[in-house]
Design a protein around this motif. Structure first.
Motif, PDB file in Angstrom:
ATOM      1  N   SER A   5     -15.221  -1.886   3.929  1.00 42.94           N
ATOM      2  CA  SER A   5     -15.505  -3.322   3.997  1.00 42.94           C
ATOM      3  C   SER A   5     -14.335  -4.157   4.509  1.00 42.94           C
ATOM      4  O   SER A   5     -14.453  -5.367   4.620  1.00 42.94           O
ATOM      5  N   LEU A   6     -13.220  -3.508   4.810  1.00 44.28           N
ATOM      6  CA  LEU A   6     -12.056  -4.276   5.256  1.00 44.28           C
ATOM      7  C   LEU A   6     -12.310  -5.055   6.541  1.00 44.28           C
ATOM      8  O   LEU A   6     -11.611  -6.017   6.842  1.00 44.28           O
ATOM      9  N   TRP A   7     -13.359  -4.651   7.261  1.00 39.96           N
ATOM     10  CA  TRP A   7     -13.680  -5.342   8.523  1.00 39.96           C
ATOM     11  C   TRP A   7     -14.554  -6.572   8.293  1.00 39.96           C
ATOM     12  O   TRP A   7     -14.823  -7.331   9.211  1.00 39.96           O
ATOM     13  N   SER A   8     -15.065  -6.740   7.081  1.00 43.41           N
ATOM     14  CA  SER A   8     -15.910  -7.893   6.745  1.00 43.41           C
ATOM     15  C   SER A   8     -15.010  -9.015   6.227  1.00 43.41           C
ATOM     16  O   SER A   8     -13.781  -8.939   6.344  1.00 43.41           O
ATOM     17  N   ALA A   9     -15.613 -10.018   5.605  1.00 42.36           N
ATOM     18  CA  ALA A   9     -14.807 -11.109   5.043  1.00 42.36           C
ATOM     19  C   ALA A   9     -13.884 -10.621   3.923  1.00 42.36           C
ATOM     20  O   ALA A   9     -12.988 -11.363   3.496  1.00 42.36           O
ATOM     21  N   ILE A  10     -14.065  -9.374   3.480  1.00 41.45           N
ATOM     22  CA  ILE A  10     -13.109  -8.783   2.525  1.00 41.45           C
ATOM     23  C   ILE A  10     -11.712  -8.807   3.167  1.00 41.45           C
ATOM     24  O   ILE A  10     -10.693  -8.834   2.487  1.00 41.45           O
ATOM     25  N   GLY A  11     -11.677  -8.827   4.500  1.00 41.05           N
ATOM     26  CA  GLY A  11     -10.403  -8.911   5.219  1.00 41.05           C
ATOM     27  C   GLY A  11      -9.843 -10.323   5.315  1.00 41.05           C
ATOM     28  O   GLY A  11      -8.809 -10.536   5.964  1.00 41.05           O
ATOM     29  N   LEU A  12     -10.491 -11.281   4.667  1.00 44.37           N
ATOM     30  CA  LEU A  12     -10.005 -12.672   4.746  1.00 44.37           C
ATOM     31  C   LEU A  12      -8.515 -12.819   4.368  1.00 44.37           C
ATOM     32  O   LEU A  12      -7.769 -13.510   5.074  1.00 44.37           O
ATOM     33  N   PRO A  13      -8.062 -12.167   3.279  1.00 39.26           N
ATOM     34  CA  PRO A  13      -6.626 -12.286   2.972  1.00 39.26           C
ATOM     35  C   PRO A  13      -5.731 -11.763   4.103  1.00 39.26           C
ATOM     36  O   PRO A  13      -4.612 -12.247   4.283  1.00 39.26           O
ATOM     37  N   VAL A  14      -6.245 -10.795   4.870  1.00 40.76           N
ATOM     38  CA  VAL A  14      -5.453 -10.280   6.004  1.00 40.76           C
ATOM     39  C   VAL A  14      -5.364 -11.374   7.067  1.00 40.76           C
ATOM     40  O   VAL A  14      -4.283 -11.650   7.613  1.00 40.76           O
ATOM     41  N   ALA A  15      -6.504 -12.008   7.347  1.00 39.48           N
ATOM     42  CA  ALA A  15      -6.512 -13.078   8.347  1.00 39.48           C
ATOM     43  C   ALA A  15      -5.588 -14.219   7.899  1.00 39.48           C
ATOM     44  O   ALA A  15      -4.901 -14.825   8.722  1.00 39.48           O
ATOM     45  N   LEU A  16      -5.559 -14.475   6.598  1.00 36.39           N
ATOM     46  CA  LEU A  16      -4.645 -15.522   6.101  1.00 36.39           C
ATOM     47  C   LEU A  16      -3.192 -15.081   6.260  1.00 36.39           C
ATOM     48  O   LEU A  16      -2.295 -15.897   6.459  1.00 36.39           O
ATOM     49  N   THR A  17      -2.957 -13.785   6.179  1.00 35.71           N
ATOM     50  CA  THR A  17      -1.584 -13.267   6.294  1.00 35.71           C
ATOM     51  C   THR A  17      -1.081 -13.306   7.732  1.00 35.71           C
ATOM     52  O   THR A  17       0.073 -13.653   7.980  1.00 35.71           O
ATOM     53  N   ILE A  18      -1.941 -12.915   8.689  1.00 30.28           N
ATOM     54  CA  ILE A  18      -1.442 -12.723  10.065  1.00 30.28           C
ATOM     55  C   ILE A  18      -2.034 -13.716  11.070  1.00 30.28           C
ATOM     56  O   ILE A  18      -1.700 -13.666  12.246  1.00 30.28           O
TER      57      ILE A  18
END
Ligand SMILES: O=P(O)(O)OC[C@H]1O[C@H](O)[C@H](O)[C@@H](O)[C@@H]1O
Length: 547
Positions: free
Chosen positions: A270-283
């Protein structure tokens, strides 16, 4: 015997393995100066040198025959097409739709899921921009600088290792803290380090029912209210990612603050879904998009490259070769890059939760090994501890080494030392050191013959230990996306060869169920204990200590 172990392709591999066990990679390298070139492939900026494996052309072709007899291409196409391949949960498996940049529709039950996927990506993009440009503010008007990302399992590990691995790409001005464990020490430490007025809590739970995540979020909520925030301010500081919108709103999340996900995305994928939102906030969103793009390119490679060029196919079949024909029970991952240190733990979840299974097809209990134990840590640290067993122990542990050729802001001396250790280890594992070579080294020291023989025996290293080496120019977001997708597809191919369902996790579910039953007895201290004697005793001791 099962159909798989009885099949001609399997039987052929079994007899080939017996022949290969009598040979040494050293001799193959000596006989063929082009061996490295011959067994190196590249795709999506990742180069794989698999020449230091116990393989010949005949072995490779026999492994390909096994894969093709197991209808890997057909099974792969069924996954990408949204067929219900997770048959025990009756679900499609479409994490690939989350990074589908082809413009083509992806149908689930006849309905194109792409519009929803793209709408969610736009929502993420907008949200990230509003946090980064300070437009989104906390209840006292301060910008949100501290992100506390709460989730566990697939709703945690992927995003955490992606964020860690991409440190050179971090957006200046926000800091992301990941919390998974229900052990209160972690959430307490994190909350103690942030200012509640500047904190955004991102709760990630596909089911919105996972004990650890719910409890950590409740603790964060209590901390926020205790620090001065009010119930009405919660909406400015708490958001959720979940496929269970109803439970999320009942919990108190504002509907606008819920990022969706879908049943056809498994937790560990699920890391490719919005579960990756914290990643998008990081980078930042552009880097996040590049991550998805890298995964998409690997998807295309997996679907179109012929078997002999196909990185996931090569990795997967090599794994099957060692697990099923050489008795390898584990596989070690050795990233020679500090920021990629979490990768072994991530692949551990991906691989062991996917292929830690014992039933093939509908109900055949396998008579062959399936998923191995995945472990590892960053190099060079392991060289000073567990590599000893890989070199001279009695079990066979195939290894994946990985190294970026360029590292941003890295001192050249450090990087050359790191690379030399990485390459030197693959060399030592392959060639070993013979008794004669050890003896010759020792002879100059004036040891007696007995001493010489004894010490040389201890120093002898059989070598012939297999390893893959991955090189990439640098670990940018795109390459990381490709690397993760590569392992996802490796796991898929292995599961498809073994015939297991790589997308359920009943063992994990049982743990959750029993954990809740025990919790009930810990909380209701008067309740009768009716488990086995050992569990009853453990509960009684806990009650006594906390009474
Ligand atoms: O996202 P959640 O529903 O909270 O689930 C979190 C995790 O729960 C379980 O342990 C599953 O085995 C994982 O695959 C999942 O990622």
């Amino acid at each position: 015997m099962t159909a798989l172990t009885e099949s001609p392709a399997w039987q052929n591999l079994a007899s080939l393995a017996e022949q290969i066990k009598t040979q040494h990679m050293r001799d193959w390298f000596a006989a063929d100066p082009k061996r490295a070139e011959k067994y190196t492939r590249a795709a999506c900026g990742i180069e794989l040198d698999f020449s230091k494996n116990l393989i010949t052309d005949e072995v490779i072709s026999a492994l390909q025959t096994l894969a093709s007899d197991c209808q890997i291409a057909e099974k792969r196409d069924a996954m990408f097409a949204g067929e219900i391949i997770n048959h025990t949960e009756k679900r499609a498996v479409l994490h690939t739709a989350l990074r589908n940049f082809s413009g083509n529709p992806v149908l689930v039950d006849g309905e194109d899921v792409m519009p929803e996927v793209l709408a969610c990506q736009q929502k993420i993009e907008k949200f990230v921009a509003s946090v980064h440009n300070g437009e989104l503010k906390g209840y006292t008007g301060k910008p949100l600088k501290e992100i506390v990302a709460i989730g566990i399992g697939g709703s945690f590990l992927g995003p955490k290792i992606m964020s860690e691995a991409l440190k050179p790409y971090w957006f200046d001005g926000v800091k992301v803290h990941y919390v998974a464990n229900v052990d209160g020490c972690h959430i307490q430490d994190v909350l103690a380090s942030v200012d509640h007025e500047e904190t955004l809590v991102v709760m990630s739970s596909k089911s919105f029912g996972t004990q650890e995540t719910l409890q950590n979020t409740l603790t964060a909520k209590a901390w926020f209210l205790n620090a001065g925030g009010t119930q009405q301010d919660i909406a400015k500081h708490f958001i959720a990612v979940s496929s269970n919108i109803k439970a999320a709103t009942e919990f108190g999340m504002a509907e606008d603050n819920i990022f969706p996900m879908w049943d056809w995305v498994g937790g560990r994928y699920s890391l490719w879904s919005a579960i990756g939102l914290p990643v998008a906030l990081t980078i930042g969103y552009d880097n996040y998009r590049a991550l998805l793009q890298g995964a998409f390119e690997m998807d295309e490679h997996f679907q179109t490259a012929p078997a002999e060029q196909n990185l996931p196919m090569i990795l997967a079949t090599l794994g099957v070769w060692y697990i099923n024909f050489f008795g390898a029970q584990s596989h070690v991952l050795l990233p020679y890059y500090h920021y990629l240190r979490g990768f072994p733990a991530y692949v551990q979840q991906l691989d062991m939760e996917s292929n830690g299974k014992r039933v093939s097809g509908d109900k055949t209990v396998t008579d062959y090994e399936t998923g191995p134990v995945i472990w590892g840590s960053e190099g060079t640290n392991g060289q000073h501890s567990f590599h000893q067993l890989i070199h001279q122990g009695t079990v066979l542990i195939p290894a994946d080494f990985m190294l970026p050729l360029n590292v941003p802001n890295q001192d050249d001396t450090h990087h050359a030392m790191l690379a030399s250790n990485c390459f030197g280890q693959t060399q030592a594992l392959m060639q070993g050191k013979t008794f004669e070579e050890c003896k010759a080294d020792l002879e100059e020291k004036g040891l007696s013959k007995d001493e010489l023989d004894s010490l040389a025996t201890h120093k002898t290293m059989p070598g012939n230990k297999p390893s893959n080496t991955f090189l990439f120019d640098k670990l940018d977001p795109k390459t990381l996306g490709s690397l993760i997708a590569l392992y996802e597809h490796k796991v898929f191919v292995q599961g498809a060869i073994w015939g297991v369902n790589s997308f359920d996790q009943w063992g994990v579910e049982l743990g959750k169920e029993l954990g809740n039953q025990v919790l009930d007895k810990l909380v209701n201290t008067e309740a009768a204990l009716n488990f086995d004697a050992s569990t009853n005793q453990l509960i009684a001791k806990f009650r006594q200590a906390n009474g």
